[in-house]
Design an enzyme around this catalytic site. Sequence first.
Site, PDB file in Angstrom:
ATOM      1  N   GLU A  12       0.813  -1.219   0.000  1.00 36.18           N
ATOM      2  CA  GLU A  12       0.000   0.000   0.000  1.00 36.18           C
ATOM      3  C   GLU A  12       0.852   1.278   0.000  1.00 36.18           C
ATOM      4  OE1 GLU A  12      -4.059  -1.593   2.216  1.00 36.18           O
ATOM      5  OE2 GLU A  12      -2.615  -0.445   3.380  1.00 36.18           O
ATOM      6  N   GLU A  35      -6.702  -7.757  -0.755  1.00 37.47           N
ATOM      7  CA  GLU A  35      -7.253  -7.760   0.598  1.00 37.47           C
ATOM      8  C   GLU A  35      -8.742  -7.439   0.504  1.00 37.47           C
ATOM      9  OE1 GLU A  35      -5.144  -5.200   3.283  1.00 37.47           O
ATOM     10  OE2 GLU A  35      -3.167  -5.896   2.620  1.00 37.47           O
TER      11      GLU A  35
END
Length: 644
Positions: free
Chosen positions: A141, A312
């Site tokens: 991320e 995710e």
Amino acid sequence: MLGACYYPEHWDESRWSQDAARMAAMGISHVRIGEFAWSRIEPRRDAFDFGWLDRAMDVLAGAGLKIVLGTPTATPPKWLVDEAPEILPHDRDGRPRAFGSRRHYTFSSARWRDESARIVTVLADRYGAHPGLVGWQTDNEYGCHDTVLSWGPEDRRAFRDWLRRRHQTVDQLNEAWSAVFWSQEVGDFDAVELPCATVADINPAALMDFRRFKSEEVAAYNALQCAIIRERSPGRWITHNFMGFFADFDHFDLSRDLDFATWDSYPTGFLEVFPFSEPERDRWARTSHPDVAPFHHDLYRAVGKGRFWVMEQQPGPVNWAPWNPVPAPGMVRLWTWEAIAHGAEVVSYFRWRQAPFAQEQLHAGLNLPGLDELSPGGLEAAQVAREIEALGPLPPSAPARVALVFDYPSQWAVAIQPQGRDFSYLELAFRWYEALRRLGLDVDFRRAGDSLAGYALVVIPCVVEATPALHASLADSDAVVLIGPRSGSRTRHFALPAALPPGPLGDLTGNRVIQVSTLRPGLSDPVTGQISGKAIRWREYLETTAEVLARFADGTAALTRKNRIRYLACWPDEALLAAVMAEAADAAGLRTTPVPAHIRLRHRGDLCFAFNYGDQPWTLPKGAMPCLGGTEVAPRGLSVWRAV
């Protein structure tokens, strides 16, 4: 098609085999590991402990699971921070952001890049040919926790070097920045300071260059890792897990070095952090807004050059939003199938087991905290696995007939100089996407300047700098085109175009923007004509040679048409936006299926999907014969049928 994020370092080794066997039995095929494990891999400099990771990978592979290994650079260990504090990012006031969580580095640190290259090389050399390894995730991320921008000594040094390469001479820099304004001219590149902590407004051209610089730094850092992995781990793919409603760097640029994109889908969390109205947040609290996840599926499919995963997937309540409700029963299943409908190759849940400790102990997993017992979300994931097996192979996704042009630099430009506090590029793009989906249309995203061949309708919510590539793509397209406000409103150096906005798009639209007005909450400007509604937040005053399809109350043009190019000179309210999209879709010859606010449709090959985010059932179109679900789509449910 299903995966899980797993952290063997969090659990006693005696549990690994049982976890792996349960994953495989449940229908999980892929497992991501390692992205936060640097301190366990290298507890002290050059003192590596690979034993645990060797055994973990062998156990997972032995159960038939395909391993995605993350590079651990999102979490530099404490000993490295102590050795090299210059790697830390700095806040806008120039203060270092401390060790103690994650993402505590600046992309601009030369030392950090060397250290990253070292650990990635070590990992790729050791595991690059592991038989269970199918791919790599770089870092984790990028930019999370507001970490793309940093204002420290390393950033200043790197920014000055970047400006030398971009502008060549200080005279050209002063010219590009219009630095004569407020006496901001400098005599040397080393006199340039970071654009922060000033008394009044910062030079917008300097801020735009800083944004470009930082975006390129992220892409270069990712390229560094990818080059090492490709050399040492042939035959394995590389991806990165992007985030929702995040535009601090240009994801299209970064993806050049990836094989495909992945992203992290947390629909209820994003509902709380995006500027939805309070009634919307209340309505969609336990389901999320019906377009939050699909918007990103379609965006990241484009970023990933036609391929994407969800790395995710939210399996229950998250822990990081202002409010974190339990998703309504059925939503984990619905979100999973919706990702698949939009073309996701794998949907991977975060995480296999909820951690009963540390910062994420209230973040749900597929198993209850610390236990070997499926959570409510885990039970829904197991149901999806059975349904996937029963449904059989899915057809590939076909290109949509509608394209939405998405432009990361426009987000930076609008944020730098919003003019109206509530003008958000991301929100405008989202609302245009929402309006298209309410018509039952599938949508592809395209980068500004990409070819638009094959599309019947192209919508451009806003593109602040109209590049020659964008102009050429529009001129070459046969599509009906709808362009939104503020488009073509700045040059490359963040000045108003000499011919006034929409600048290079003036010849295509027949328009010239004489002045603009921002409308505070509660104010609006009626629009009437072939379509009607209200302008809110922003409106423009046009001089036009184009046909006027709708006008503001003062008689000036609100919606124009020149040949196949339409221009909307305002931020539309919901009614106006719906009318404009319906008119454009009709002009493009598209067959629409208007749906209620809680229903969304999506097509994948000859499969049709219907998703119900509401409290009331919805009946499928006449003649639909479901192969999953029924002819009546239950609340928080879905149905799938084959097109006739």
